[in-house]
Design a protein around this motif. Structure first.
Motif, short mmCIF file in Angstrom:
data_model
loop_
_atom_site.label_atom_id
_atom_site.label_comp_id
_atom_site.label_asym_id
_atom_site.label_seq_id
_atom_site.Cartn_x
_atom_site.Cartn_y
_atom_site.Cartn_z
N ASP A 76 0.88 -1.17 0.00
CA ASP A 76 0.00 0.00 0.00
C ASP A 76 0.91 1.20 0.00
OD1 ASP A 76 -2.81 0.76 -0.10
OD2 ASP A 76 -2.34 1.91 1.69
N SER A 77 0.73 2.03 -0.97
CA SER A 77 1.65 3.15 -1.12
C SER A 77 0.90 4.35 -1.63
CB SER A 77 2.79 2.78 -2.08
OG SER A 77 2.26 2.30 -3.30
N GLY A 78 1.52 5.49 -1.46
CA GLY A 78 0.88 6.70 -1.93
C GLY A 78 1.78 7.90 -1.75
N LEU A 79 1.26 9.02 -2.18
CA LEU A 79 1.97 10.29 -2.14
C LEU A 79 1.36 11.15 -1.02
CD1 LEU A 79 4.00 12.23 -3.56
CD2 LEU A 79 2.07 13.04 -4.91
N ALA A 80 2.22 11.63 -0.12
CA ALA A 80 1.76 12.50 0.96
C ALA A 80 2.36 13.89 0.75
CB ALA A 80 2.20 11.93 2.31
N VAL A 81 1.50 14.86 0.47
CA VAL A 81 1.94 16.22 0.17
C VAL A 81 1.78 17.07 1.43
CG1 VAL A 81 1.54 18.24 -1.29
CG2 VAL A 81 1.22 15.94 -2.23
N THR A 82 2.89 17.67 1.87
CA THR A 82 2.89 18.41 3.14
C THR A 82 1.85 19.53 3.15
OG1 THR A 82 5.26 17.94 3.30
CG2 THR A 82 4.38 19.62 4.79
N ALA A 83 1.80 20.32 2.07
CA ALA A 83 0.88 21.47 2.03
C ALA A 83 -0.59 21.04 2.04
CB ALA A 83 1.17 22.32 0.79
N LEU A 84 -0.83 19.76 1.75
CA LEU A 84 -2.21 19.25 1.76
C LEU A 84 -2.48 18.41 3.00
CD1 LEU A 84 -2.62 18.23 -2.01
CD2 LEU A 84 -2.99 20.45 -0.91
N GLY A 85 -1.66 18.60 4.02
CA GLY A 85 -1.87 17.87 5.27
C GLY A 85 -1.65 16.37 5.13
N GLY A 86 -0.79 15.98 4.18
CA GLY A 86 -0.52 14.56 3.97
C GLY A 86 -1.39 13.91 2.91
N CYS A 136 1.58 -12.18 9.64
CA CYS A 136 1.84 -11.06 8.72
C CYS A 136 2.98 -10.21 9.25
CB CYS A 136 0.57 -10.22 8.57
SG CYS A 136 0.63 -9.02 7.23
N ASP A 137 3.94 -9.85 8.37
CA ASP A 137 5.04 -8.95 8.71
C ASP A 137 4.97 -7.75 7.78
OD1 ASP A 137 6.43 -10.66 10.68
OD2 ASP A 137 6.77 -11.97 8.96
N SER A 138 5.15 -6.54 8.33
CA SER A 138 5.04 -5.32 7.52
C SER A 138 6.27 -4.44 7.67
CB SER A 138 3.80 -4.52 7.95
OG SER A 138 2.63 -5.25 7.69
N PHE A 139 6.60 -3.74 6.57
CA PHE A 139 7.80 -2.92 6.50
C PHE A 139 7.46 -1.62 5.76
CE2 PHE A 139 8.64 -7.40 6.44
CZ PHE A 139 9.55 -7.56 7.48
N GLU A 140 7.86 -0.48 6.35
CA GLU A 140 7.52 0.83 5.75
C GLU A 140 8.75 1.53 5.20
OE1 GLU A 140 4.44 4.03 7.10
OE2 GLU A 140 6.32 4.52 8.12
N GLY A 141 8.65 1.97 3.95
CA GLY A 141 9.72 2.74 3.32
C GLY A 141 9.22 4.11 2.90
N LYS A 142 10.15 5.08 2.81
CA LYS A 142 9.80 6.44 2.40
C LYS A 142 10.88 7.01 1.51
CE LYS A 142 7.34 7.63 6.65
NZ LYS A 142 7.41 8.31 7.94
N VAL A 143 10.49 7.95 0.67
CA VAL A 143 11.47 8.77 -0.04
C VAL A 143 10.94 10.20 -0.04
CG1 VAL A 143 10.51 8.22 -2.34
CG2 VAL A 143 12.83 9.08 -2.15
N GLU A 144 11.79 11.12 0.38
CA GLU A 144 11.41 12.54 0.45
C GLU A 144 11.68 13.22 -0.89
OE1 GLU A 144 10.04 14.00 3.14
OE2 GLU A 144 10.23 12.24 4.45
N GLY A 145 10.89 14.23 -1.18
CA GLY A 145 11.10 14.96 -2.42
C GLY A 145 10.22 16.19 -2.48
N GLU A 146 9.97 16.65 -3.71
CA GLU A 146 9.10 17.81 -3.87
C GLU A 146 8.25 17.65 -5.13
OE1 GLU A 146 11.52 21.32 -4.10
OE2 GLU A 146 11.98 20.99 -6.21
N ILE A 147 7.15 18.40 -5.12
CA ILE A 147 6.21 18.39 -6.24
C ILE A 147 6.65 19.43 -7.27
CG2 ILE A 147 3.81 18.79 -6.93
CD1 ILE A 147 4.24 16.26 -5.22
N VAL A 148 6.64 19.03 -8.54
CA VAL A 148 6.94 19.97 -9.63
C VAL A 148 5.75 20.02 -10.59
CG1 VAL A 148 9.45 19.61 -9.50
CG2 VAL A 148 8.08 18.16 -11.02
N TRP A 149 5.70 21.08 -11.34
CA TRP A 149 4.65 21.23 -12.35
C TRP A 149 5.22 21.99 -13.53
CZ3 TRP A 149 0.22 18.67 -12.39
CH2 TRP A 149 -0.72 18.99 -13.37
N PRO A 150 4.92 21.62 -14.77
CA PRO A 150 4.04 20.53 -15.20
C PRO A 150 4.68 19.14 -15.06
CG PRO A 150 5.01 21.58 -17.12
CD PRO A 150 5.46 22.39 -15.93
N PRO A 151 3.87 18.08 -15.22
CA PRO A 151 4.41 16.71 -15.16
C PRO A 151 5.49 16.51 -16.22
CG PRO A 151 2.00 16.69 -15.14
CD PRO A 151 2.42 18.09 -15.46
N ARG A 152 6.50 15.70 -15.87
CA ARG A 152 7.60 15.44 -16.80
C ARG A 152 7.93 13.95 -16.82
NH1 ARG A 152 10.91 19.49 -13.63
NH2 ARG A 152 12.33 17.74 -13.34
#
Length: 200
Positions: A76-86, A136-152
């Motif tokens: 289960d994965s997704g994008l969490a945007v700081t300015a949008l409260g996650g 069941c065993d679970s493992f959480e990974g993250k990568v930090e970054g920033e949002i750019v526009w337009p999509p590339r």
């Protein structure tokens, strides 16, 4: 409880997303896993009713393991945007709607960030390995970054065209798949999973 080791053989990838199944199958290649997707087995997609990435990953993994009688790996994965409260967070796929329209989802993020100076975001991935007996065993990974526009970029999938990892200049959709695999949230979670359940 200690993580359970996977001893080889068939492993269900509890996803109907071909991009995600392909990425996970590539990462699992060296470990003797005979990977089959939930879609190939005709398993239904369970309702994602969890309140976190961990809850949803475990729910999907356990459902696939029970239905198939085989060990099952769910992401289960997704994008969490700081300015949008996650947000969109655990609703990342839902923002794309039933037609999986990520162009619309990316446009929504761009619109909702608006003039905010904070463009920081992170991709989060939880990998859960479940067994037919419910372990069941679970493992959480993250990568930090920033949002750019337009999509590339035309590689990757989902929100990759608007995400640039910290220290990089290219989006996840512009870099080579091997380079993305080396630094992605899924790779981070995967390293933990392999160390605990596959290596040695």
């Amino acid at each position: 409880m200690a993580p359970r080791r996977f001893g080889g053989g068939r492993l269900v990838i509890a996803s109907h997303n071909p991009g995600k199944v392909g990425e996970i199958a590539t990462l699992l290649g060296p470990f003797g896993a005979d990977v089959v997707s939930a879609a190939t087995l005709g398993l239904p997609e369970p309702e994602e009713t969890g309140a976190s990435f961990v809850e949803n990953a475990e729910l999907k993994a356990r459902a696939a393991a029970r239905a198939s009688g085989l060990p099952a790996l769910a992401d289960d994965s997704g994008l969490a945007v700081t300015a949008l409260g996650g947000a969109p967070g655990i609703y990342s796929a839902r923002w794309a709607g039933p037609g999986k329209d990520f162009d619309a989802a990316m446009a929504r993020i761009h619109a909702e960030i608006g003039d905010s100076a904070d463009r920081s975001a992170r991709f989060v991935c939880v990998l859960s390995l479940a067994w037919p007996d419910g372990h069941c065993d679970s493992f959480e990974g993250k990568v930090e970054g920033e949002i750019v526009w337009p999509p590339r970029g035309a590689r990757g999938f989902g929100y990759d065209p608007i995400f640039v990892p910290v220290g990089g200049a290219a989006t996840f959709a512009e870099i080579e798949p091997a380079a993305k695999h080396a630094i992605s949230h899924r790779a981070d979670a995967f390293r933990q999973l392999v160390a605990a359940c596959f290596a040695g």
